[in-house]
Design an enzyme around this catalytic site. Structure first.
Site, mmCIF file in Angstrom:
data_model
loop_
_atom_site.group_PDB
_atom_site.id
_atom_site.type_symbol
_atom_site.label_atom_id
_atom_site.label_comp_id
_atom_site.label_asym_id
_atom_site.label_seq_id
_atom_site.Cartn_x
_atom_site.Cartn_y
_atom_site.Cartn_z
ATOM 1 N N GLN A 135 -6.397 -0.610 1.889
ATOM 2 C CA GLN A 135 -6.020 0.072 3.125
ATOM 3 C C GLN A 135 -6.132 1.569 2.845
ATOM 4 O O GLN A 135 -5.250 2.159 2.234
ATOM 5 C CB GLN A 135 -4.597 -0.300 3.554
ATOM 6 C CG GLN A 135 -4.201 0.297 4.900
ATOM 7 C CD GLN A 135 -2.738 0.047 5.249
ATOM 8 O OE1 GLN A 135 -1.923 -0.252 4.380
ATOM 9 N NE2 GLN A 135 -2.402 0.183 6.520
ATOM 10 N N HIS A 158 19.425 -6.639 -47.412
ATOM 11 C CA HIS A 158 19.621 -5.273 -46.930
ATOM 12 C C HIS A 158 18.498 -4.326 -47.338
ATOM 13 O O HIS A 158 17.910 -4.441 -48.393
ATOM 14 C CB HIS A 158 20.954 -4.667 -47.408
ATOM 15 C CG HIS A 158 21.549 -5.309 -48.606
ATOM 16 N ND1 HIS A 158 22.810 -5.847 -48.608
ATOM 17 C CD2 HIS A 158 21.050 -5.541 -49.839
ATOM 18 C CE1 HIS A 158 23.064 -6.363 -49.793
ATOM 19 N NE2 HIS A 158 22.018 -6.189 -50.558
ATOM 20 N N ALA A 185 0.806 -1.224 0.000
ATOM 21 C CA ALA A 185 0.000 0.000 0.000
ATOM 22 C C ALA A 185 0.837 1.271 0.000
ATOM 23 O O ALA A 185 0.292 2.369 -0.135
ATOM 24 C CB ALA A 185 -0.934 0.002 1.210
#
EC number: 2.7.7.23
Length: 456
Positions: free
Chosen positions: A76, A363, A13
């Protein structure tokens, strides 16, 4: 004796002010994975029936980043201490199950250490994970009487004698659900911080004549937390060196372990060589005798035997067949599949395409949404024009096809086996088998041409 069920509580928390970040502290990553995700994974490995994740700051971000995690989200609303945090989950505890308390910002705790801790827990008592530190500043000190743990005193509440104690609390502990609920209800906040400390459970257990045992962690880094980015970087390097050491002992030649990052899982064959500054992400599988050059990034790829990936190539969600050569400076995007003995060279990008055995794209080429057959040669500057601004279309090239430099293939289009396309051609219609196609404008020669002159 029947093994008790286990649940985990993860404290996550905190805001992490010293990270100077909008992210909650526990979402900062180690090896590409949020710290708290490491802890969740370890809790699952332990066989936890329930994982109670205590969250607070940055709740929306937490839920977004961890949306797929099988956890019980416990909010919380006020951060009033560690005991207060655990108390939020207490209504979910079963009396006869073991509860292990873990920390979302201490990501390197191992399953093996926690198994020892759980095994050591006395009936109706507490098993506490401790560690000896040369510099214990900032940690709660372990107070013993006659060898038994009787209390933990936090740094700000410790007297001069207690501050000299080297054995400290890691915060990790195990007890049964009934005991946790009983003791949490009795924790007060009469301390310098005015918070409810989980460490007070030690004294409460002693008051109830319940045994408290300490199990010492053998590796200090395993219980280290990260409160700032310097500590986070130290944990990252420790973890990466640990992973590199394991791979070296398994036979992988990592030329500089200090410049290697594994951010996922690596399955490997024999005689694999990895040069410096290589990053491995997701799930990667390397065959025998694979060579990876400096600066490469591999994510969720399968690489066959005897493949060489030259420096600074990036491969993602791709498959590469045996004896292929890639790079330098190549990019394989998701859905690229290269067959055996293919060549993909510098500044080539391949996306959602297959390249057949022995074909070469050497290429400066883009191949997207395409199928290329075997033994083809795709010249420099070739582009498969797969997008009309709204939809993607496929280019299909057969076997033994030669595509000259600076060709554009405007999808949807098919090129049959054995066809030859001259340099500078724009293909808008299908090409038949063994055809030669050229769309260049006739070359003009103008004698005595005068270049424009700038006006003074």
């Amino acid at each position: 004796m029947t093994k008790k069920a286990l649940s985990a509580v993860i404290l996550a928390a905190g805001k992490g002010t010293r990270m100077y970040s909008d992210l909650p502290k526990v979402l900062h990553t180690i090896a590409g994975k949020p710290m708290v995700k490491h802890v969740i994974d370890t809790a699952h490995q332990l066989g936890s029936e329930n994982i109670h994740l205590i969250y607070g700051h940055g709740g929306d971000l937490m839920r977004t980043h961890l949306a797929n995690e099988q956890v019980n989200w416990v909010l919380q609303t006020e951060q009033l201490g560690t005991a207060h945090a655990v108390q939020q989950a207490a209504p979910f505890f079963k009396d006869n199950e073991n509860i292990v308390v873990l920390y979302g910002d201490a990501p390197l705790i191992t399953k093996e250490t926690l198994e020892k801790l759980i095994e050591a827990k006395p009936e109706n008592g507490i098993a506490l994970l401790t560690v000896n530190l040369d510099n214990p500043t900032g940690y709660g000190r372990i107070i013993r009487e006659n060898g038994n743990v009787v209390a933990i005193v936090e740094q700000k509440d410790a007297n001069a004698e207690q501050l000299n104690i080297k054995e400290v609390n890691t915060g990790v502990m195990v007890s049964d659900g009934a005991s946790f609920k009983k003791w949490l209800a009795r924790v007060g906040n009469n301390n310098a911080q005015g918070e409810y400390y989980l460490t007070d459970l030690i004294a409460l257990a002693n008051q109830d004549n319940c045994q408290v045992v300490a199990v010492q962690a053998t590796d200090v880094m395993e219980v280290e937390g990260a409160n700032n980015r310097l500590q986070l970087a130290a944990l990252e390097r420790y973890f990466q060196n640990k992973q590199a050491s394991k791979l070296l002992l398994e036979g992988v030649m990592i030329y500089d372990p200090a410049r290697f990052d594994l951010r996922g899982t690596l399955e490997h064959g024999k005689d694999v060589e990895i040069d410096v500054n290589v990053i491995i992400e997701g799930n990667v599988k390397l065959g025998d005798r694979v060579k990876i050059g400096t600066g490469c990034v591999l994510k969720n790829v399968v690489i066959g035997n005897d493949v060489e990936i030259k420096p600074y190539s990036v491969l993602e969600d791709s498959i590469v067949g045996e004896k292929a050569a890639i790079g330098p400076f190549s990019r394989l995007r998701p859905g690229a599949e290269l067959a055996a003995e293919t060549h993909v060279g510098n500044f080539v990008e391949i996306k959602k395409s297959t390249v057949g055995k022995g074909s070469k794209v050497n290429h400066l080429t883009y191949v997207g949404d395409s199928e290329i057959g075997s033994n083809c040669n795709i010249g420099a500057g070739v582009i498969t024009c797969n997008y009309d601004g709204a939809n993607k279309f496929k280019t299909i090239i057969g076997d033994d096809v030669f595509v000259g430099s600076d060709t554009q293939l405007v999808a949807p289009v098919k090129v049959a086996n054995g066809a030859t396309i001259g340099a500078g051609t724009t293909i808008t219609r299908d090409v038949g088998e063994n055809e030669l196609v050229i769309t260049r404008v006739a070359q003009r020669h103008i004698q005595g041409w005068q270049r424009p002159i700038k006006k003074k």
